[in-house]
Design a protein around this motif. Structure first.
Motif, short mmCIF file in Angstrom:
data_model
loop_
_atom_site.label_atom_id
_atom_site.label_comp_id
_atom_site.label_asym_id
_atom_site.label_seq_id
_atom_site.Cartn_x
_atom_site.Cartn_y
_atom_site.Cartn_z
N VAL A 1 -62.02 -5.54 22.71
CA VAL A 1 -63.34 -4.91 22.83
C VAL A 1 -64.35 -5.65 21.94
CG1 VAL A 1 -64.69 -2.80 22.49
CG2 VAL A 1 -62.38 -2.65 23.44
N ALA A 2 -63.90 -6.04 20.73
CA ALA A 2 -64.79 -6.78 19.83
C ALA A 2 -65.21 -8.10 20.49
CB ALA A 2 -64.10 -7.02 18.49
N GLY A 3 -64.26 -8.75 21.18
CA GLY A 3 -64.56 -10.01 21.87
C GLY A 3 -65.53 -9.81 23.03
N PHE A 4 -65.34 -8.70 23.74
CA PHE A 4 -66.25 -8.36 24.85
C PHE A 4 -67.67 -8.20 24.31
CE2 PHE A 4 -68.21 -5.00 27.54
CZ PHE A 4 -68.01 -5.53 28.81
N ARG A 5 -67.78 -7.41 23.23
CA ARG A 5 -69.10 -7.15 22.64
C ARG A 5 -69.75 -8.45 22.15
NH1 ARG A 5 -67.12 -2.23 19.97
NH2 ARG A 5 -68.14 -0.50 21.07
N SER A 6 -69.00 -9.24 21.37
CA SER A 6 -69.65 -10.41 20.75
C SER A 6 -70.06 -11.43 21.82
CB SER A 6 -68.76 -11.02 19.67
OG SER A 6 -67.57 -11.47 20.25
N THR A 7 -69.24 -11.55 22.88
CA THR A 7 -69.60 -12.51 23.93
C THR A 7 -70.89 -12.08 24.62
OG1 THR A 7 -67.25 -12.89 24.31
CG2 THR A 7 -68.75 -13.67 26.01
N LEU A 8 -70.97 -10.79 24.96
CA LEU A 8 -72.17 -10.33 25.68
C LEU A 8 -73.39 -10.27 24.75
CD1 LEU A 8 -70.62 -7.71 28.12
CD2 LEU A 8 -71.22 -10.08 28.55
N ASP A 9 -73.15 -9.91 23.48
CA ASP A 9 -74.27 -9.94 22.51
C ASP A 9 -74.89 -11.34 22.50
OD1 ASP A 9 -73.92 -7.30 21.73
OD2 ASP A 9 -72.73 -7.80 19.95
N ALA A 10 -74.00 -12.36 22.47
CA ALA A 10 -74.48 -13.74 22.39
C ALA A 10 -75.21 -14.16 23.66
CB ALA A 10 -73.30 -14.68 22.13
N MET A 11 -74.99 -13.41 24.78
CA MET A 11 -75.65 -13.75 26.04
C MET A 11 -76.89 -12.87 26.27
SD MET A 11 -72.24 -14.25 28.39
CE MET A 11 -72.83 -15.31 29.68
N GLY A 12 -77.32 -12.18 25.24
CA GLY A 12 -78.58 -11.43 25.35
C GLY A 12 -78.45 -10.05 25.96
N PHE A 13 -77.24 -9.49 25.94
CA PHE A 13 -77.06 -8.12 26.43
C PHE A 13 -77.35 -7.11 25.32
CE2 PHE A 13 -74.93 -10.44 29.67
CZ PHE A 13 -74.75 -9.62 30.77
N THR A 14 -77.76 -5.92 25.71
CA THR A 14 -77.97 -4.82 24.77
C THR A 14 -76.89 -3.77 25.02
OG1 THR A 14 -80.35 -5.20 24.78
CG2 THR A 14 -79.62 -3.02 24.06
N GLU A 15 -76.27 -3.30 23.94
CA GLU A 15 -75.24 -2.26 24.09
C GLU A 15 -75.91 -0.89 24.26
OE1 GLU A 15 -72.30 -2.03 20.99
OE2 GLU A 15 -71.13 -0.55 22.14
N VAL A 16 -75.44 -0.12 25.22
CA VAL A 16 -76.04 1.20 25.47
C VAL A 16 -74.94 2.26 25.49
CG1 VAL A 16 -77.99 0.25 26.75
CG2 VAL A 16 -75.91 0.88 28.00
N HIS A 17 -75.37 3.52 25.38
CA HIS A 17 -74.45 4.66 25.43
C HIS A 17 -75.07 5.70 26.34
CE1 HIS A 17 -72.31 2.84 22.10
NE2 HIS A 17 -73.50 2.59 21.59
N THR A 18 -74.40 6.01 27.42
CA THR A 18 -75.00 6.88 28.43
C THR A 18 -74.21 8.18 28.56
OG1 THR A 18 -73.74 5.91 30.26
CG2 THR A 18 -75.82 4.82 29.68
N PRO A 19 -74.80 9.21 29.17
CA PRO A 19 -74.16 10.53 29.22
C PRO A 19 -72.82 10.52 29.96
CG PRO A 19 -76.47 10.70 29.84
CD PRO A 19 -76.15 9.24 29.77
N LYS A 20 -71.92 11.32 29.45
CA LYS A 20 -70.63 11.50 30.11
C LYS A 20 -70.58 12.85 30.85
CE LYS A 20 -69.96 7.62 28.56
NZ LYS A 20 -70.59 6.66 29.49
N ILE A 21 -71.60 13.63 30.69
CA ILE A 21 -71.75 14.86 31.48
C ILE A 21 -72.89 14.59 32.45
CG2 ILE A 21 -72.23 17.34 31.45
CD1 ILE A 21 -71.36 17.38 28.53
N VAL A 22 -72.61 14.66 33.73
CA VAL A 22 -73.59 14.22 34.72
C VAL A 22 -73.72 15.25 35.85
CG1 VAL A 22 -73.26 11.77 34.21
CG2 VAL A 22 -71.84 12.87 35.95
#
Ligand code: AMO
Length: 423
Positions: free
Chosen positions: A133-154
Motif C-alpha cells: 500500500v505504501a508503494g501504491f501511494r508513493s508511486t501515485l503521489d509522484a505522478m500527481g495524484f491526490t489521495e481522497v477518502h469517500t463515504p462508505k455509507i451510500v
C-alpha cells in the motif's frame, strides 16, 4: 531507566547494558541455565538467565548485558538478565507460536486471529500488504495524484444491485459502498487525478478462496486520457512500485518478487476467447465473461508465450460491464475496459468511462434504469468532465497471489465472509 533497544538492533549494542521489551516467545529451562526468547516487532532476542521462565506470551522487559554469542539469533544475546513481567497470560496460547509454522488449521487460526497473527510468518504477510500500500501511494503521489477518502455509507449501489449490504440509516434505506466508483469519478472533476485505499463491501453469496464480504480496494482515477491504454500504463507503474516497496518483507518470507514487464502483455477479449476455443474442449465464444478456469489458462499462456506473470485482457463485452463503461469506438459491442490477471486470478478491473452527461442518460435508459438515484453523481457530468478512466485492485488478492497463499482469508487480518463475523 535505559531506553529500549529493538531485537534487530541489539548487535549494535554489544558490550553495553541494554533493555529489550516484548513477549516471551519461548522459555527453556535446562539443568543449569534458562533460555528465554523474547519477541518484539523487529525480531527475537535470546536471554540467558536461571530459574523458571515466565509462561509463553508473558509481556516482559529485560535488562542485562548484550554479549556476543555466535549461536544466538543475530550473534548477540543478553546475559546478567533481570526480567520484569508486565503482564501474565490467563491461559497458554491455543498453539505454539514459536514453531516455524503454526500447527493449526485455517478455521482455528481465524478463530484465534488476535493471537495467531503474532506468529512471525503470519505477521510478515501483513507487513507485505502494508508495504504494498505504501508503494501504491508513493508511486501515485509522484505522478500527481491526490489521495481522497469517500463515504462508505451510500444511497445507491455502484456495481450491481445484487451483492449490496442494506443498512438502516436514521430510518431510511442506505447501503455499504461496494466501491468508491462514483466519488472517484466525480473527484476527477476536482483534482484530475485521485486515489483511495479503503474498505469496500460486497454481499458475496459465494464461498470461494478469492471472495470476501469486506475487502481493501486500491482505487485510482485520472482525467485527460486518450483511452484505457493510459490507465493501464499508470496501473503498470503502481504495481511496479508495490513490488519494489514489498521487496524487503518478501525476503523475510523467502519469496522471490515477480518481475513486472515494462509493457505488460495484452490480449483482446475476442482473441482470448479464440485462444480458449482452440485450447480447451469447451467453446467460450458468445459468453460475456471469463470463467475462473479460463483466467488460469490465459495466465499460463502469458507465462509461456511472454514470460509474464501479468496479463491484460481488454475489450470485455459492453453487456457485461457497468453502465459507466466507455465503448470501443471501433467495435461498440466491446468496451474500452480491461482486467489484469496475475498468476491465474483477476487482480484488477478498470477502463475508460463515459464522460458526457447525455451518454450517461442514454446508457441508463438502454439498461432500463431510472437516473434519479444517480442524480448527485450525474451532476459531475452535467458540469463538464474530461475523458477519464481508472482501476481498482483488491489488496487481499494481491498479497495472496504475491505470497503464493491459496486462500484470500490467509491474507486478511480479520476476514468477513458468508460464515464469519468474528473475531
Ligand atoms: P471489481 O468489482 O471488478 O471492479 O473489483 C475490483 C477488484 O477488487 C477485487 N475484488 C474482491 N476481492 C475480494 N473479495 C471480493 N468479493 C472482491 N470483489 C472484487 C478484485 C477485483 O479485480 N469499480 C470497479 C473498478 C474500476 O473500474 O475502477 C470495481 O469495483 O481484485
Amino acid at each position: 531507566m535505559i531506553s529500549r533497544v529493538l531485537s534487530n538492533d541489539l548487535p549494535d549494542h554489544a558490550g553495553s547494558r541494554v533493555r529489550v521489551a516484548g513477549w516471551v516467545h519461548r522459555g527453556r529451562h535446562l539443568k543449569s541455565v534458562t533460555f528465554v526468547i523474547v519477541r518484539d516487532r523487529s525480531g527475537i532476542t535470546q536471554v540467558v538467565t536461571t530459574g523458571a521462565p515466565p509462561p509463553e506470551e508473558s509481556v516482559v522487559t529485560v535488562t542485562g548485558t548484550a554479549t556476543h554469542n555466535p549461536q544466538a539469533p543475530g550473534g548477540v544475546e543478553i546475559t546478567d538478565a533481570t526480567i520484569t513481567v508486565l503482564s501474565t497470560p490467563d491461559s497458554p496460547p491455543p498453539f505454539d507460536l514459536y514453531r516455524p509454522t503454526i500447527p493449526a488449521t485455517l478455521p482455528t487460526l481465524l478463530d484465534n486471529a488476535p493471537v495467531a497473527l503474532r506468529h512471525p510468518l503470519l505477521r510478515a504477510r501483513f507487513e507485505t500488504a502494508a508495504a504494498s500500500v505504501a508503494g501504491f501511494r508513493s508511486t501515485l503521489d509522484a505522478m500527481g495524484f491526490t489521495e481522497v477518502h469517500t463515504p462508505k455509507i451510500v444511497a445507491s449501489a455502484t456495481e450491481s444491485g445484487a451483492n449490496v449490504f442494506g443498512i438502516d440509516y436514521f430510518g431510511t434505506r442506505a447501503y455499504l459502498a461496494q466501491s468508491p466508483q462514483f466519488f472517484k469519478q466525480a473527484l476527477v472533476g476536482v483534482f484530475e487525478r485521485v486515489y483511495e485505499t479503503g474498505p469496500v463491501f460486497r454481499a458475496e453469496p459465494h464461498d470461494t478462496t478469492r471472495h470476501l464480504a469486506q475487502y481493501t480496494s486500491l482505487d485510482a482515477e485520472l482525467g485527460f486520457v486518450e483511452d484505457h491504454g493510459d490507465v493501464m500504463r499508470v496501473l503498470r507503474e503502481a504495481i511496479a512500485g508495490m513490488v519494489t516497496a514489498a521487496e524487503k518483507s518478501l525476503r523475510v518470507l523467502d519469496v522471490t518478487p515477480p518481475e513486472v514487464p515494462g509493457e505488460i502483455p495484452t490480449l483482446h477479449f475476442a482473441e482470448a476467447q479464440e485462444l480458449l476455443a482452440r485450447n480447451t474442449s469447451e467453446d467460450p465464444r458468445g459468453e460475456p465473461d471469463l470463467a475462473p478456469a479460463h483466467e488460469r489458462l490465459l495466465s499460463e499462456w502469458a507465462r509461456r508465450e511472454h514470460g509474464s506473470e501479468f496479463l491484460f485482457v481488454t475489450g470485455y463485452p459492453m453487456r457485461k460491464r457497468p453502465f459507466y463503461t466507455h465503448p470501443d469506438p471501433a467495435r461498440p459491442d466491446y468496451s474500452n475496459s480491461f482486467d489484469l490477471l496475475f498468476r491465474g486470478v483477476e487482480l484488477v478491473t478498470g477502463g475508460q468511462r463515459l464522460h458526457r452527461h447525455a451518454d450517461y442518460l442514454a446508457a441508463l435508459a438502454e439498461r432500463g434504469q431510472d437516473p434519479e438515484p444517480y442524480r448527485g453523481y450525474l451532476s459531475a457530468f452535467a458540469h463538464g468532465m474530461p475523458p477519464h478512466g481508472g482501476f481498482a485492485l483488491g489488496l487481499e488478492r494481491w498479497t495472496a497471489r504475491l505470497l503464493g497463499v491459496p486462500n484470500i482469508r490467509e491474507t486478511t487480518l480479520f476476514p468477513r465472509d458468508l460464515h464469519r463475523l468474528t473475531p
